[in-house]
Design a protein around this motif. Structure first.
Motif, PDB file in Angstrom:
ATOM      1  N   GLN A  81       4.093 -17.690  20.793  1.00 24.51           N
ATOM      2  CA  GLN A  81       3.138 -17.288  19.768  1.00 24.51           C
ATOM      3  C   GLN A  81       3.590 -17.808  18.408  1.00 24.51           C
ATOM      4  OE1 GLN A  81       3.575 -13.147  20.920  1.00 24.51           O
ATOM      5  NE2 GLN A  81       1.341 -13.001  21.138  1.00 24.51           N
ATOM      6  N   THR A  82       2.664 -17.896  17.491  1.00 16.63           N
ATOM      7  CA  THR A  82       2.926 -18.310  16.120  1.00 16.63           C
ATOM      8  C   THR A  82       2.088 -17.425  15.196  1.00 16.63           C
ATOM      9  OG1 THR A  82       3.036 -20.243  14.638  1.00 16.63           O
ATOM     10  CG2 THR A  82       1.137 -20.130  16.137  1.00 16.63           C
ATOM     11  N   GLN A  83       2.273 -17.522  13.896  1.00 18.54           N
ATOM     12  CA  GLN A  83       1.526 -16.682  12.958  1.00 18.54           C
ATOM     13  C   GLN A  83       0.825 -17.516  11.894  1.00 18.54           C
ATOM     14  OE1 GLN A  83       4.771 -15.492  13.808  1.00 18.54           O
ATOM     15  NE2 GLN A  83       3.728 -14.124  15.207  1.00 18.54           N
ATOM     16  N   ALA A  84      -0.359 -17.055  11.528  1.00 18.58           N
ATOM     17  CA  ALA A  84      -1.065 -17.535  10.340  1.00 18.58           C
ATOM     18  C   ALA A  84      -1.089 -16.342   9.387  1.00 18.58           C
ATOM     19  CB  ALA A  84      -2.483 -17.970  10.689  1.00 18.58           C
ATOM     20  N   TYR A  85      -1.096 -16.621   8.097  1.00 15.44           N
ATOM     21  CA  TYR A  85      -1.082 -15.554   7.093  1.00 15.44           C
ATOM     22  C   TYR A  85      -2.321 -15.647   6.217  1.00 15.44           C
ATOM     23  CZ  TYR A  85       3.678 -14.896   8.571  1.00 15.44           C
ATOM     24  OH  TYR A  85       4.783 -14.638   9.339  1.00 15.44           O
ATOM     25  N   ILE A  86      -2.944 -14.490   6.000  1.00 17.08           N
ATOM     26  CA  ILE A  86      -4.105 -14.384   5.120  1.00 17.08           C
ATOM     27  C   ILE A  86      -3.712 -13.478   3.963  1.00 17.08           C
ATOM     28  CG2 ILE A  86      -6.496 -13.595   4.920  1.00 17.08           C
ATOM     29  CD1 ILE A  86      -6.786 -14.210   7.945  1.00 17.08           C
ATOM     30  N   TRP A  87      -4.053 -13.877   2.749  1.00 19.07           N
ATOM     31  CA  TRP A  87      -3.689 -13.096   1.572  1.00 19.07           C
ATOM     32  C   TRP A  87      -4.928 -12.524   0.878  1.00 19.07           C
ATOM     33  CZ3 TRP A  87      -6.206 -15.305  -2.433  1.00 19.07           C
ATOM     34  CH2 TRP A  87      -6.411 -16.687  -2.418  1.00 19.07           C
ATOM     35  N   PHE A  88      -4.689 -11.413   0.191  1.00 16.21           N
ATOM     36  CA  PHE A  88      -5.653 -10.818  -0.733  1.00 16.21           C
ATOM     37  C   PHE A  88      -4.979 -10.765  -2.097  1.00 16.21           C
ATOM     38  CE2 PHE A  88      -7.155  -8.294   3.088  1.00 16.21           C
ATOM     39  CZ  PHE A  88      -8.400  -8.906   3.187  1.00 16.21           C
ATOM     40  N   THR A  89      -5.694 -11.161  -3.146  1.00 20.32           N
ATOM     41  CA  THR A  89      -5.209 -11.038  -4.521  1.00 20.32           C
ATOM     42  C   THR A  89      -6.180 -10.155  -5.282  1.00 20.32           C
ATOM     43  OG1 THR A  89      -4.145 -13.203  -4.516  1.00 20.32           O
ATOM     44  CG2 THR A  89      -4.693 -12.285  -6.664  1.00 20.32           C
ATOM     45  N   ASN A  90      -5.631  -9.214  -6.044  1.00 22.64           N
ATOM     46  CA  ASN A  90      -6.450  -8.341  -6.887  1.00 22.64           C
ATOM     47  C   ASN A  90      -6.889  -9.149  -8.107  1.00 22.64           C
ATOM     48  OD1 ASN A  90      -7.617  -6.413  -8.505  1.00 22.64           O
ATOM     49  ND2 ASN A  90      -5.841  -5.064  -8.590  1.00 22.64           N
ATOM     50  N   LYS A  91      -8.155  -9.536  -8.147  1.00 23.52           N
ATOM     51  CA  LYS A  91      -8.690 -10.312  -9.268  1.00 23.52           C
ATOM     52  C   LYS A  91      -9.344  -9.428 -10.326  1.00 23.52           C
ATOM     53  CE  LYS A  91     -13.293 -11.227  -7.460  1.00 23.52           C
ATOM     54  NZ  LYS A  91     -14.301 -12.205  -7.178  1.00 23.52           N
ATOM     55  N   SER A  92      -9.359  -8.112 -10.087  1.00 23.93           N
ATOM     56  CA  SER A  92      -9.998  -7.201 -11.033  1.00 23.93           C
ATOM     57  C   SER A  92      -9.039  -6.858 -12.177  1.00 23.93           C
ATOM     58  CB  SER A  92     -10.447  -5.916 -10.322  1.00 23.93           C
ATOM     59  OG  SER A  92      -9.336  -5.084 -10.050  1.00 23.93           O
ATOM     60  N   ALA A  93      -9.550  -6.131 -13.143  1.00 24.05           N
ATOM     61  CA  ALA A  93      -8.746  -5.697 -14.287  1.00 24.05           C
ATOM     62  C   ALA A  93      -8.141  -4.319 -14.062  1.00 24.05           C
ATOM     63  CB  ALA A  93      -9.608  -5.687 -15.545  1.00 24.05           C
ATOM     64  N   ARG A  94      -8.331  -3.753 -12.851  1.00 25.33           N
ATOM     65  CA  ARG A  94      -7.809  -2.412 -12.569  1.00 25.33           C
ATOM     66  C   ARG A  94      -6.821  -2.456 -11.412  1.00 25.33           C
ATOM     67  NH1 ARG A  94      -9.809   0.503  -8.268  1.00 25.33           N
ATOM     68  NH2 ARG A  94     -11.339  -0.583  -6.999  1.00 25.33           N
ATOM     69  N   THR A  95      -5.950  -1.448 -11.355  1.00 24.07           N
ATOM     70  CA  THR A  95      -5.032  -1.295 -10.226  1.00 24.07           C
ATOM     71  C   THR A  95      -5.803  -0.629  -9.097  1.00 24.07           C
ATOM     72  OG1 THR A  95      -3.125  -1.145 -11.688  1.00 24.07           O
ATOM     73  CG2 THR A  95      -2.878  -0.183  -9.490  1.00 24.07           C
ATOM     74  N   CYS A  96      -5.578  -1.099  -7.865  1.00 25.24           N
ATOM     75  CA  CYS A  96      -6.273  -0.521  -6.719  1.00 25.24           C
ATOM     76  C   CYS A  96      -5.324  -0.489  -5.516  1.00 25.24           C
ATOM     77  CB  CYS A  96      -7.549  -1.296  -6.399  1.00 25.24           C
ATOM     78  SG  CYS A  96      -7.329  -3.043  -6.028  1.00 25.24           S
ATOM     79  N   THR A  97      -5.733   0.190  -4.456  1.00 22.80           N
ATOM     80  CA  THR A  97      -4.877   0.340  -3.286  1.00 22.80           C
ATOM     81  C   THR A  97      -5.504  -0.300  -2.049  1.00 22.80           C
ATOM     82  OG1 THR A  97      -5.833   2.476  -2.686  1.00 22.80           O
ATOM     83  CG2 THR A  97      -3.904   2.510  -4.153  1.00 22.80           C
ATOM     84  N   LEU A  98      -4.640  -0.746  -1.143  1.00 19.51           N
ATOM     85  CA  LEU A  98      -5.048  -1.272   0.158  1.00 19.51           C
ATOM     86  C   LEU A  98      -4.172  -0.626   1.209  1.00 19.51           C
ATOM     87  CD1 LEU A  98      -5.483  -5.156  -0.162  1.00 19.51           C
ATOM     88  CD2 LEU A  98      -7.235  -3.490   0.423  1.00 19.51           C
ATOM     89  N   SER A  99      -4.764  -0.232   2.319  1.00 22.89           N
ATOM     90  CA  SER A  99      -3.995   0.312   3.421  1.00 22.89           C
ATOM     91  C   SER A  99      -4.792   0.131   4.699  1.00 22.89           C
ATOM     92  CB  SER A  99      -3.711   1.798   3.202  1.00 22.89           C
ATOM     93  OG  SER A  99      -2.921   2.301   4.269  1.00 22.89           O
ATOM     94  N   GLY A 100      -4.122  -0.356   5.710  1.00 26.82           N
ATOM     95  CA  GLY A 100      -4.775  -0.488   6.999  1.00 26.82           C
ATOM     96  C   GLY A 100      -4.822  -1.912   7.491  1.00 26.82           C
ATOM     97  N   PHE A 101      -5.827  -2.173   8.281  1.00 31.39           N
ATOM     98  CA  PHE A 101      -6.029  -3.481   8.878  1.00 31.39           C
ATOM     99  C   PHE A 101      -7.288  -4.103   8.297  1.00 31.39           C
ATOM    100  CE2 PHE A 101      -3.483  -1.281  11.961  1.00 31.39           C
ATOM    101  CZ  PHE A 101      -2.717  -2.262  12.590  1.00 31.39           C
ATOM    102  N   ALA A 102      -7.234  -5.393   8.040  1.00 31.48           N
ATOM    103  CA  ALA A 102      -8.458  -6.112   7.703  1.00 31.48           C
ATOM    104  C   ALA A 102      -9.256  -6.262   8.994  1.00 31.48           C
ATOM    105  CB  ALA A 102      -8.111  -7.484   7.134  1.00 31.48           C
ATOM    106  N   GLY A 103     -10.527  -6.425   8.874  1.00 29.83           N
ATOM    107  CA  GLY A 103     -11.333  -6.801  10.026  1.00 29.83           C
ATOM    108  C   GLY A 103     -11.360  -8.321  10.080  1.00 29.83           C
ATOM    109  N   VAL A 104     -11.074  -8.900  11.232  1.00 28.82           N
ATOM    110  CA  VAL A 104     -11.099 -10.361  11.345  1.00 28.82           C
ATOM    111  C   VAL A 104     -11.894 -10.747  12.582  1.00 28.82           C
ATOM    112  CG1 VAL A 104      -9.735 -12.466  11.644  1.00 28.82           C
ATOM    113  CG2 VAL A 104      -8.892 -10.656  10.142  1.00 28.82           C
TER     114      VAL A 104
END
Length: 180
Positions: A62-85
């Motif tokens: 097996q191998t891995q690919a990586y997907i990123w999220f960047t907060n482009k907003s002007a506020r602090t926010c939270t992420l938790s869990g799994f993305a849907g892919v």
């Protein structure tokens, strides 16, 4: 009469100032905790640096690919869990493959403006000589942040093909939680 009005007004100001000074600290407004990140707060993409690229040419592990999220907003926010892919295939027989999730427990992450977090997709590549009906050729990834309904459409940049296991109970291609 003018001095009586002035004295009454001065008494009211002093009383108001005293009352304001005696408000307990617990009544002061609290800073709100950050709320979850919404799709509109984020941008997404594949990590394409040399050490982040999946080894799609090898077929023995097996191998891995990586997907990123960047907060482009002007506020602090939270992420938790799994993305849907959902992977969309390049072949007519491929269709769409909704990826299963690993058993790993997701952390709760706080993203300040400009912060980036990623997650990995574990992949099981196969040889080009694998029969057509046993391989899935990725073309696009529909990536939905946790608890959201709107997705990003990312073009698969790495080539190769995966062992088709979209109906398997424990497929060799699956998602890991954000931050792991």
């Amino acid at each position: 009469m003018n001095s009586k009005l002035t004295a009454m007004a001065l008494t009211a100001v002093v009383a108001a100032g005293t009352a304001a000074a005696t408000v307990p600290a617990s009544a002061a407004p609290a800073t709100a905790a950050p709320t979850r990140c919404h799709t509109a707060d984020l941008k997404a993409g594949f990590a394409t640096g040399e050490d982040a690229q999946p080894e799609m040419g090898q077929t023995d592990k097996q191998t891995q690919a990586y997907i990123w999220f960047t907060n482009k907003s002007a506020r602090t926010c939270t992420l938790s869990g799994f993305a849907g892919v959902d992977m969309v295939g390049a072949q007519k027989i491929d269709g769409t493959w909704s990826l299963a999730r690993s058993a790993k427990k997701p952390p709760k992450l706080t993203l300040a403006p400009g912060d980036t977090v990623d997650f990995s997709v574990t992949l099981l590549p196969v040889a080009k000589s694998t029969p057509q009906k046993e391989k899935f050729v990725p073309s696009k990834f529909l990536v939905t942040p946790p608890n959201e309904m709107t997705h990003f459409t990312l073009t698969w940049p790495f080539g190769g093909q995966l062992l088709r296991q979209d109906a398997a109970t424990h497929p060799g291609t699956y998602l890991n939680p954000i931050g792991l």
